[in-house]
Write a protein that holds these residues in place. Structure first.
Motif, PDB file in Angstrom:
ATOM      1  N   SER A 249       4.950  32.986  30.246  1.00  0.00           N
ATOM      2  CA  SER A 249       4.196  34.000  30.982  1.00  0.00           C
ATOM      3  C   SER A 249       5.654  34.745  31.963  1.00  0.00           C
ATOM      4  N   GLU A 250       6.199  35.280  31.026  1.00  0.00           N
ATOM      5  CA  GLU A 250       7.747  35.713  31.293  1.00  0.00           C
ATOM      6  C   GLU A 250       7.196  37.620  31.453  1.00  0.00           C
ATOM      7  N   SER A 251       7.807  37.699  32.421  1.00  0.00           N
ATOM      8  CA  SER A 251       6.982  39.049  32.737  1.00  0.00           C
ATOM      9  C   SER A 251       7.316  40.208  31.659  1.00  0.00           C
ATOM     10  N   LYS A 252       8.618  40.240  30.927  1.00  0.00           N
ATOM     11  CA  LYS A 252       8.968  41.272  29.956  1.00  0.00           C
ATOM     12  C   LYS A 252       7.978  41.458  28.479  1.00  0.00           C
ATOM     13  N   LEU A 253       7.042  39.712  28.671  1.00  0.00           N
ATOM     14  CA  LEU A 253       6.671  40.127  27.090  1.00  0.00           C
ATOM     15  C   LEU A 253       5.652  41.217  26.884  1.00  0.00           C
ATOM     16  N   ALA A 254       5.212  41.551  28.389  1.00  0.00           N
ATOM     17  CA  ALA A 254       3.778  42.193  28.216  1.00  0.00           C
ATOM     18  C   ALA A 254       4.285  44.225  26.989  1.00  0.00           C
ATOM     19  N   ASN A 255       5.295  44.150  27.799  1.00  0.00           N
ATOM     20  CA  ASN A 255       5.725  45.751  27.570  1.00  0.00           C
ATOM     21  C   ASN A 255       6.588  45.238  26.102  1.00  0.00           C
ATOM     22  N   ARG A 256       7.193  43.800  25.970  1.00  0.00           N
ATOM     23  CA  ARG A 256       7.998  43.798  24.824  1.00  0.00           C
ATOM     24  C   ARG A 256       6.615  43.236  23.490  1.00  0.00           C
ATOM     25  N   PHE A 257       5.396  43.263  23.575  1.00  0.00           N
ATOM     26  CA  PHE A 257       4.572  43.201  22.409  1.00  0.00           C
ATOM     27  C   PHE A 257       3.027  43.980  22.731  1.00  0.00           C
ATOM     28  N   ILE A 258       2.316  43.965  24.064  1.00  0.00           N
ATOM     29  CA  ILE A 258       2.030  44.422  24.202  1.00  0.00           C
ATOM     30  C   ILE A 258       1.531  45.822  24.547  1.00  0.00           C
ATOM     31  N   ASN A 259       1.632  46.772  25.493  1.00  0.00           N
ATOM     32  CA  ASN A 259       2.257  47.528  26.252  1.00  0.00           C
ATOM     33  C   ASN A 259       2.124  48.538  25.732  1.00  0.00           C
ATOM     34  N   PRO A 260       2.124  50.036  25.391  1.00  0.00           N
ATOM     35  CA  PRO A 260       2.678  51.273  24.107  1.00  0.00           C
ATOM     36  C   PRO A 260       3.236  50.880  24.236  1.00  0.00           C
ATOM     37  N   ALA A 261       4.609  51.363  23.005  1.00  0.00           N
ATOM     38  CA  ALA A 261       6.438  51.573  23.009  1.00  0.00           C
ATOM     39  C   ALA A 261       6.368  51.827  21.895  1.00  0.00           C
ATOM     40  N   PRO A 262       7.531  52.014  21.589  1.00  0.00           N
ATOM     41  CA  PRO A 262       7.980  52.846  20.175  1.00  0.00           C
ATOM     42  C   PRO A 262       8.156  51.517  19.205  1.00  0.00           C
TER      43      PRO A 262
END
Length: 319
Positions: free
Chosen positions: A248-261
């Motif tokens: 449940s590490e908070s950065k995982l969504a930004n690393r793998f789920i949310n829009p990103a380059p």
């Protein structure tokens, strides 16, 4: 060998026949949607008519916003240039109306209780988070965000966002907003739950947008989709070996789920990896579940707990 080929051909014919029966039933659903061009009503109005406009469309005007804001927007050269560009692309909205009607025929077939909305086109705030909003009896479409990725008005946005400011992304965005209203948000913040939530949304696009390509449904280029397909097993191995699925590490969504380059495994492969690769993996898990549990109805698939769905999916990434 001949017997084996006969079985394969028979299976394909039966599958296609079943699909055609469903599509024929969907085609027969009556559907006429009303489109209200609020974008035209607003920018073609004079400041002296603002009160009439507010009375006709009260839900578009925040009571706390002074009239001066709306009058300035009507007259501002930059907003008017954006409006003119949108009219060049969408003055005739009949093709999009036809597509939306086809989409809502599919929605009505699988979700008969859903209200057919009135469609409102508007020039909003150029906000990628509110491109299309489905809210029961209203479907709001911010047409200024579908002018094409190379439009000059999008220069401040990063490339990975601009890539989906294309007219063809309008229907997938509508499905995404529709999915938000029927999918239960994850009960926990594990990466697996986030992946499967996204996978359910993408599986809905499979069902509701059968004429769209896989790349269009997920909002990837063909090259990005090909990378995900060719590296599916490697990506899955990284998720497993790095013990990320139940984290449940908070950065995982930004690393793998949310829009990103790009997605962030913190490896050399990162700069080749498209953003949101966790969504792609969740999509394959949900597809695997449906393939291995054909007796489960669509609505039940969408309600199923992420961990249960994963365990019953028998997911094995393609090599």
């Amino acid at each position: 060998m001949k017997k084996y080929l006969f079985i394969i051909i028979s299976f394909v014919v039966i599958s296609c026949d079943k699909k055609s029966k469903v599509e024929n039933a969907i085609e027969d659903i009556p559907m006429t949607m009303k489109v209200v061009r609020f974008d035209q009503a607003f920018f073609e109005s004079k400041p002296s008519n603002l009160q009439v406009l507010k009375a006709q469309y009260p839900f578009f005007f925040d009571p706390g916003t002074p009239d001066e804001y709306w009058i300035e927007k009507m007259q501002n050269p930059d907003w008017r240039a954006l409006y003119d560009a949108s009219q060049t692309k969408f003055k005739d909205f009949s093709a999009q109306k036809q597509e939306i009607e086809a989409l809502f025929k599919h929605i009505k077939y699988y979700f008969p209780q859903v209200t057919t909305p009135t469609v409102y086109t508007l020039i909003s705030e150029v906000n990628p988070d509110t491109k299309a909003i489905y809210a029961n009896d209203k479907l709001l479409i911010a047409i200024e965000l579908y002018l094409g990725k190379d439009t000059k008005f999008y220069q401040p946005f990063p490339e990975y966002l601009k890539a989906n400011f294309e007219p063809r992304q309008m229907m997938p965005d509508i499905v995404q907003s529709f999915a938000y209203g029927i999918l239960k948000l994850p009960t926990d913040e594990t990466l697996l739950s986030l992946m499967i939530y996204s996978g359910k949304e993408l599986y809905l696009k499979d069902i509701l947008l059968p004429d769209y390509t896989e790349a269009e449904r997920i909002g990837y280029t063909n090259e990005q989709l090909k990378f995900c397909q060719e590296n599916e097993q490697y990506v899955w191995t990284r998720f497993i070996e790095d013990k990320l699925l139940f984290s449940s590490e908070s950065k995982l969504a930004n690393r793998f789920i949310n829009p990103a380059p790009f997605s962030k495994f913190y490896l050399e492969i990162d700069n080749q990896t498209p953003g949101r690769i966790g969504q792609f993996t969740g999509w394959q898990i949900v597809r695997s579940f449906v393939e291995n549990n054909p007796e489960v109805a669509l609505q039940d698939v969408l309600k199923l707990d992420a961990k249960q769905l994963f365990e019953r999916s028998k997911y094995k990434p393609k090599k």
